[in-house]
Write an enzyme that holds these catalytic residues in place. Structure first.
Site, PDB file in Angstrom:
ATOM      1  NE  ARG A  58      -7.010  52.467 -12.864  1.00  0.00           N
ATOM      2  CZ  ARG A  58      -6.515  53.487 -13.589  1.00  0.00           C
ATOM      3  NH1 ARG A  58      -7.242  54.036 -14.507  1.00  0.00           N
ATOM      4  NH2 ARG A  58      -5.282  53.925 -13.395  1.00  0.00           N
ATOM      5  CB  THR A  59      -7.318  51.165  -5.898  1.00  0.00           C
ATOM      6  OG1 THR A  59      -6.806  50.397  -6.985  1.00  0.00           O
ATOM      7  CG2 THR A  59      -7.643  50.263  -4.724  1.00  0.00           C
ATOM      8  CE  LYS A  87       3.870  67.057  10.683  1.00  0.00           C
ATOM      9  NZ  LYS A  87       2.957  67.345  11.784  1.00  0.00           N
ATOM     10  NE  ARG A 108      -2.555  50.971  -4.612  1.00  0.00           N
ATOM     11  CZ  ARG A 108      -2.957  51.057  -5.882  1.00  0.00           C
ATOM     12  NH1 ARG A 108      -2.464  52.006  -6.677  1.00  0.00           N
ATOM     13  NH2 ARG A 108      -3.837  50.214  -6.364  1.00  0.00           N
ATOM     14  CG  HIS A 136      -4.591  45.467  -6.221  1.00  0.00           C
ATOM     15  ND1 HIS A 136      -5.600  45.860  -5.378  1.00  0.00           N
ATOM     16  CD2 HIS A 136      -4.476  46.459  -7.152  1.00  0.00           C
ATOM     17  CE1 HIS A 136      -6.076  47.038  -5.784  1.00  0.00           C
ATOM     18  NE2 HIS A 136      -5.401  47.413  -6.850  1.00  0.00           N
TER      19      HIS A 136
HETATM   20  N1   CP Z   1      -5.957  48.933 -10.957  1.00  0.00           N
HETATM   21  C1   CP Z   1      -5.374  49.786 -10.097  1.00  0.00           C
HETATM   22  O1   CP Z   1      -4.911  49.393  -9.007  1.00  0.00           O
HETATM   23  O2   CP Z   1      -5.352  51.079 -10.521  1.00  0.00           O
HETATM   24  P1   CP Z   1      -4.811  52.315  -9.671  1.00  0.00           P
HETATM   25  O3   CP Z   1      -3.318  52.120  -9.484  1.00  0.00           O
HETATM   26  O4   CP Z   1      -5.148  53.535 -10.466  1.00  0.00           O
HETATM   27  O5   CP Z   1      -5.508  52.276  -8.328  1.00  0.00           O
END
Ligand code: CP
Length: 313
Positions: A58-59, A87, A108, A136
């Site tokens: 999603r993110t 590497k 991320r 997040h």
């Molecule tokens: N909600 C969320 O962070 O989903 P993903 O891990 O799929 O990005």
């Protein structure tokens, strides 16, 4: 109000107050109604770098979809094995390299603090798309926006946050974001997965909250149930995960014992915490969250790139 997001890093939701969040919600409302051609002006000629050192559906894809929908482009990697990290290249060199190609970076990373570190190195805005168990922040933005859209308010709501409150990073950003308002928060978890004391320290003088183990005992009071996945990958001991997995399962019978309009949220992915039978109930709002994820991330990017996005709306 002056655009509080222009050219800014988004590392923690704690740096944004209620009026700043509502500025974003208002930009999102306007972008959603904009016609295709005008939307495409918001990030025309801009490039967004997506650096994902941990899996995401999603993110990553909602940032990509949002950027494309406002006229920009994206580049990056979905896993470090697709880059020179494989590497042995370090995070600092990766960030310094990518910032030469892009106008902002979405990162991320499994390490707490990685996003703050990247923001200190980069001259372009860095957006935290998940940093270990820490935060997040854009998930909290879309979570609050979804609650606002469904309930029309946050003040006065009874909101339960359920599941893995120790390792779930969305939990921390959500709690901090909610502390800009005055809901009552019910923190529901097994004893081993209670929320970390740092979060309680941050909110204890701002918001009413209580800790619980049994969801059934409080369900009648709830306006929102925010369910989270038990984060298997964050447990130092797999046996400990086995002891707590499946602690909470939301099903039709449970929801029928609560308020008729209690909304069920989940940042997703789910791995059994919400039975698929719930998807058909009007209470299920987790797919709506996914939709608003693209809308709110589009609004955020437009606000980071443009000193006054309202000039273009
Ligand atoms: N909600 C969320 O962070 O989903 P993903 O891990 O799929 O990005």
């Amino acid at each position: 109000m002056k655009n509080p997001f222009y050219n800014r890093d988004i590392i923690t939701i704690k740096e944004f107050n209620r009026s700043e969040l509502e500025y974003l919600f208002s930009v999102a409302d306007k972008i959603e109604k904009l016609d295709y051609e005008r939307k495409k002006e918001l990030a025309k000629g801009r490039i967004l770098g997506l650096l994902f050192f941990e899996p995401s559906t999603r993110t990553r894809l909602s940032f990509e979809a949002a950027m494309l929908s406002i006229g920009g482009n994206v580049l990056g990697f979905a896993h470090p094995s697709m880059s020179s990290v494989e590497k042995g290249e370090n995070l600092a060199d990766t960030v310094k390299t990518v910032e030469s190609y892009v106008d902002a970076i979405v990162l991320r990373h499994p390490m707490e603090g990685a996003n703050r570190f990247a923001a200190e190195i980069a001259s372009k805005p860095v957006i935290n798309a998940g940093s270990g168990t820490e935060e997040h922040p854009t998930q909290a933005m879309l979570d609050l926006y979804t609650i606002m859209k469904v309930k029309g308010r946050i003040n006065g709501l009874n909101i339960a946050i359920v599941g893995d409150l120790k390792y779930g990073r969305t939990v921390y950003s959500l709690i901090y974001a909610l502390s800009n308002y005055s809901p009552r928060i019910f923190l529901v978890s097994p004893p081993q997965l209670k929320v970390r004391s740092e979060a309680l320290f941050n909110i204890s003088d701002k918001i009413k909250f209580s800790e619980h183990e049994d969801l059934k005992e409080i369900i009648k009071n709830l306006d929102v149930i925010y369910v989270t996945r038990i984060q298997r990958e964050r447990f130092p001991d797999p046996h400990e995960y086995e002891r707590v997995k499946g602690s909470y399962v939301i099903d039709v019978d449970l929801l029928k014992s609560g308020k008729e309009d209690c909304m069920v949220m989940h940042p997703l992915p789910r791995v059994g915490e919400i039975k698929p039978e719930v998807d058909k109930m009007p209470n299920a709002k987790y797919f709506l969250q996914i939709y608003y994820g693209k809308v709110i991330r589009g609004a955020l990017l437009a606000s980071i790139f443009n000193p006054d996005p309202y000039d273009l709306l």
